[in-house]
Every structure is written in C-alpha cells, then in structure tokens.
Design a protein around this motif. Structure first.
Motif, PDB file in Angstrom:
ATOM      1  N   ASN A  69       0.870  -1.306  -0.041  1.00  0.00           N
ATOM      2  CA  ASN A  69       0.153  -0.030   0.102  1.00  0.00           C
ATOM      3  C   ASN A  69       0.970   1.230   0.078  1.00  0.00           C
ATOM      4  O   ASN A  69       1.825   1.340   0.799  1.00  0.00           O
ATOM      5  N   LYS A  82      -1.684  -1.510  12.332  1.00  0.00           N
ATOM      6  CA  LYS A  82      -3.024  -1.932  11.801  1.00  0.00           C
ATOM      7  C   LYS A  82      -2.783  -3.133  10.838  1.00  0.00           C
ATOM      8  O   LYS A  82      -3.666  -3.988  10.914  1.00  0.00           O
ATOM      9  N   GLU A  86      -4.411  -6.669  11.413  1.00  0.00           N
ATOM     10  CA  GLU A  86      -5.502  -7.213  10.676  1.00  0.00           C
ATOM     11  C   GLU A  86      -5.077  -8.513  10.023  1.00  0.00           C
ATOM     12  O   GLU A  86      -6.112  -9.655  10.060  1.00  0.00           O
ATOM     13  N   ASP A 183      -5.212  -7.120   1.495  1.00  0.00           N
ATOM     14  CA  ASP A 183      -5.380  -5.832   1.377  1.00  0.00           C
ATOM     15  C   ASP A 183      -6.104  -5.281   2.723  1.00  0.00           C
ATOM     16  O   ASP A 183      -7.304  -5.339   2.990  1.00  0.00           O
ATOM     17  N   ALA A 184      -4.955  -4.719   3.503  1.00  0.00           N
ATOM     18  CA  ALA A 184      -5.379  -4.382   4.734  1.00  0.00           C
ATOM     19  C   ALA A 184      -6.060  -2.862   4.777  1.00  0.00           C
ATOM     20  O   ALA A 184      -6.062  -2.121   3.676  1.00  0.00           O
ATOM     21  N   ASP A 185      -7.044  -2.611   5.506  1.00  0.00           N
ATOM     22  CA  ASP A 185      -7.875  -1.349   5.250  1.00  0.00           C
ATOM     23  C   ASP A 185      -7.199  -0.122   6.033  1.00  0.00           C
ATOM     24  O   ASP A 185      -7.599   0.191   6.980  1.00  0.00           O
ATOM     25  N   ASN A 187      -6.331   3.933   5.882  1.00  0.00           N
ATOM     26  CA  ASN A 187      -6.620   5.119   5.342  1.00  0.00           C
ATOM     27  C   ASN A 187      -5.607   6.184   5.929  1.00  0.00           C
ATOM     28  O   ASN A 187      -4.917   5.733   6.911  1.00  0.00           O
ATOM     29  N   ASP A 190      -5.821   6.722   9.514  1.00  0.00           N
ATOM     30  CA  ASP A 190      -5.186   5.829  10.413  1.00  0.00           C
ATOM     31  C   ASP A 190      -3.841   6.302  10.941  1.00  0.00           C
ATOM     32  O   ASP A 190      -3.485   5.701  11.926  1.00  0.00           O
TER      33      ASP A 190
END
Ligand SMILES: Cc1cc2nc3c(=O)[nH]c(=O)nc-3n(C[C@H](O)[C@H](O)[C@H](O)COP(=O)(O)OP(=O)(O)OC[C@H]3O[C@@H](n4cnc5c(N)ncnc54)[C@H](O)[C@@H]3O)c2cc1C
Length: 330
Positions: A69, A82, A86, A183-185, A187, A190
C-alpha cells in the motif's frame, strides 16, 4: 485456541532490502515449525516490495503475506501495526517473531496490545515445549539470570529476537511457496504521524552486528586513548571497533560499541579481544564468532579458554607488530 496455527515472522525490510535479522528469525521459525509440523509465514509490509517474496521463500517461508500500500511505503507505527493486526486476526498465526530492531521494538508491543496478547522482548533463545508452547528465553534481572517465559492463554505468542543471536537461514532456491496478497484497510486517517523527510543519523553508529571483523578493546587498553591503537588495527584489517562494558562504563567509548549480554551479540568471521578478561557476560555476545584471537598479558585470563589463538603479552607491544606484519602482506 485450536484455530491458531503456523509460525510467522515479520520480514522487516528497509528501502526494499530485507534486514539480516529477518533471515535469522526465518531460520529459527523454520526449526520451530518443523518441530510442530506447521507452516512458516513471512509478513512483508511496504510498497512495491512483493519482489522480496521469492527471497523469503528461498530462506524457508511456506507462505508470504504481502500487504502492499503506498501509505505503507515508509514505516509508521500505526500503519504497520494496523496491517499486521488485521492480517493476524484473519489468518490466526500461533506465533509471531520480530527482530528486536528499532522498528521491531516499536511495533511488536503495539500489536500485542491490539491483539490483547503477550510479548517477550529481546529473546536470545526459542524452543517448543512438550505441549507445543513457545519457550521464550531472555536475560532477566539486569542480565543476572536467564528467564524462560511462556504465554499459555493468549494467541498469538509473540517475541522480539535480538539481531545476531540466531543463525541466518540457508538459502535454497528450489523451495516453493505461496504468496497471499492482503488488502489491509489502511486510510490516511489511520496514520496520525506525517513523515516530512527522512534523514540518516549524522552520528556514525558502528554496525557491529553486520561486521565480518571486529577488534575489541577492554579495560587493558588503560584509558580512552587506548582505543587509538585498537582502531588502527581494525582499520588495517577492514574491521570495526568493539568494546567491553568496562570501557563503556568508564566513558572511554560510546555504548553502541559494546559487545556482550547487555551489549550487542555479534557473529564476525574474526574477533580480536585486546585487554579483555573474558567475563561470561562478554562471552555471551561474541562466543559465536568464527575465529577468536585474544591478546592479554595475563596467561590465566579466562578469554584464553575460548580463543582459537592466544597471544600472551602487552597489547601495546603486540598490536604495533601485528599492524606492521599485516601491512607487509597487503
Ligand atoms: C548484569 C551484567 C551485564 C553485563 N554485560 C556486559 C556486556 O554486555 N559486555 C561486557 O563486556 N561486560 C558485561 N558485564 C561486565 C563483565 O562482568 C566484566 O566486568 C567486563 O566484561 C570486564 O571488562 P574487561 O574484560 O574489559 O575488564 P577486566 O575484567 O578488568 O579485564 C581487563 C583485562 O585486560 C588485561 N590487561 C591489562 N593490561 C593489559 C595490557 N597492557 N595488555 C594486554 N592485556 C592487558 C588484564 O589481564 C585483564 O584480563 C556485565 C556485568 C553484569 C553484572
């Protein structure tokens, strides 16, 4: 609890290069996983880092979990914590190992807290007990004794592992493995810290853990100026300067040079101990060196029991001769 399986490592990379400690803990994870009959997972986080998966598989991973990412291109505690939390909630590893680097030491406690599990920091030994639990050994009470810690009630069991303690995994390019992209969420909101620029530390921190040749000085060098001759020998050999704790405590050299139980664990091809008596706490950091040479004026110094070659004599007389002879060979 039975849902949790596999042994994971955090495959720390910086600027697209795997850290040595990642390959060391991968070797250890492989041994532990083989003992339990489970898979080794490697967690690779960053941006455009998927190409490292092949290396991780060659070094022993069965599955590489890639979280790619742009928001993870630089390390941030929140972003990485995070992503790994996850991932762990989704795939339920029984164990996660991290290198005890600045990043690993920052990250692992944050993940432990998010996953409501335990963490044993700075381990120097790992094993599996008869019930399949991870045995996590580390110095306790200021290094005066070794404690073995278990985490029976929470999962994953997590440890940070000191760089240089475990042997690097051996590369085998014929190994096969699986790559899972996750696909970690993540944003922008965060990640509360914004990285404006990255500056390399101006101070010249010595990289003992990666050095092939270390020349270390102990109290026998007599004072801070004694390190001049140690540095001269290190330079002529293309090595770096190490030190015993006695010299660090005396303020003769900075603590990043300290080798030992409360200093760095090193594994050079050649370790030359000059004016170092060979206390158990010093040996704890250097006894895995390839060839150990000791220079000490006391023939009964304990270091001689561990040295491959011993020179009994005054280091201020011995080292200049060594330097001259090495120069002649060049
Ligand atoms: C909890 C704990 C953790 C510790 N962690 C560490 C650690 O991480 N690393 C560490 O190093 N120590 C550590 N120590 C300290 C350790 O116990 C020793 O005190 C320390 O290693 C001694 O340092 P030294 O060998 O330089 O000094 P000394 O023990 O004083 O030895 C000096 C040596 O130099 C020799 N010598 C003197 N003059 C000359 C000369 N001119 N030429 C040649 N030889 C000479 C002497 O014969 C002697 O053998 C720890 C101790 C404790 C309690």
């Amino acid at each position: 609890m039975n849902d949790y399986k596999d042994i994971w490592i955090f495959a720390e990379q910086r600027n697209g290069k795997l850290m040595n400690v990642a390959i060391e803990i991968l070797g250890e994870a492989r041994k532990l996983a083989d003992k339990k009959g489970v898979n080794v997972g490697a967690v690779l986080i960053g941006h455009n880092v998927e190409n490292l998966s092949k290396d991780l598989i060659s070094f022993g991973a069965d599955i590489v979990y890639v979280v790619d990412n742009p928001l993870l291109s630089n390390y941030t505690t929140e972003g990485y914590a995070k992503a790994i939390s996850e991932l762990a909630k989704e795939y339920k590893p029984e164990v996660i190992l991290y290198g005890a680097t600045f990043i690993g030491r920052d990250l692992a406690p944050r993940i432990a807290s998010r996953l409501m599990t335990g963490l044993t920091a700075d381990c120097t030994g790992l094993d599996i007990d008869e019930n399949g639990l991870l045995l996590q050994t580390r110095p306790a009470f200021g290094g005066n004794l070794m404690a073995t810690i278990k985490c029976p009630d929470k999962r994953p069991q997590m440890s940070t592992v000191r760089p240089g303690v475990m042997k690097r995994a051996i590369r085998d390019d014929t190994r096969d493995g699986k790559v899972i992209k996750f696909d970690a969420d993540i944003n922008e909101s965060d990640i509360r810290t914004k990285i404006l620029s990255i500056a390399k530390e101006a101070k010249n921190v010595v990289n003992l853990e990666e050095a092939d040749i270390i020349v270390s000085g102990g109290r026998g060098i007599g004072g801070p100026d004694g390190f001049n001759i140690i540095k001269e020998l290190a330079d002529v050999l293309g090595g770096v300067v190490g030190a015993s704790r006695a010299t660090v405590d005396a303020g003769w050299i900075t603590s990043d040079h300290q080798v030992g139980q409360t200093g760095k664990t090193v594994r050079p091809k050649l370790y030359i101990a000059c004016g170092i008596s060979g206390a158990i706490q010093h040996l704890a950091g250097m006894s895995n060196s390839g060839t150990i040479v000791a220079i000490n004026k006391n023939p009964d110094a304990p270091i001689f029991k561990f040295a491959d070659y011993g020179i009994v004599g005054d280091l201020f007389k011995v080292i200049p001769v060594l330097i001259e002879e090495i120069k002649k060979l060049k």
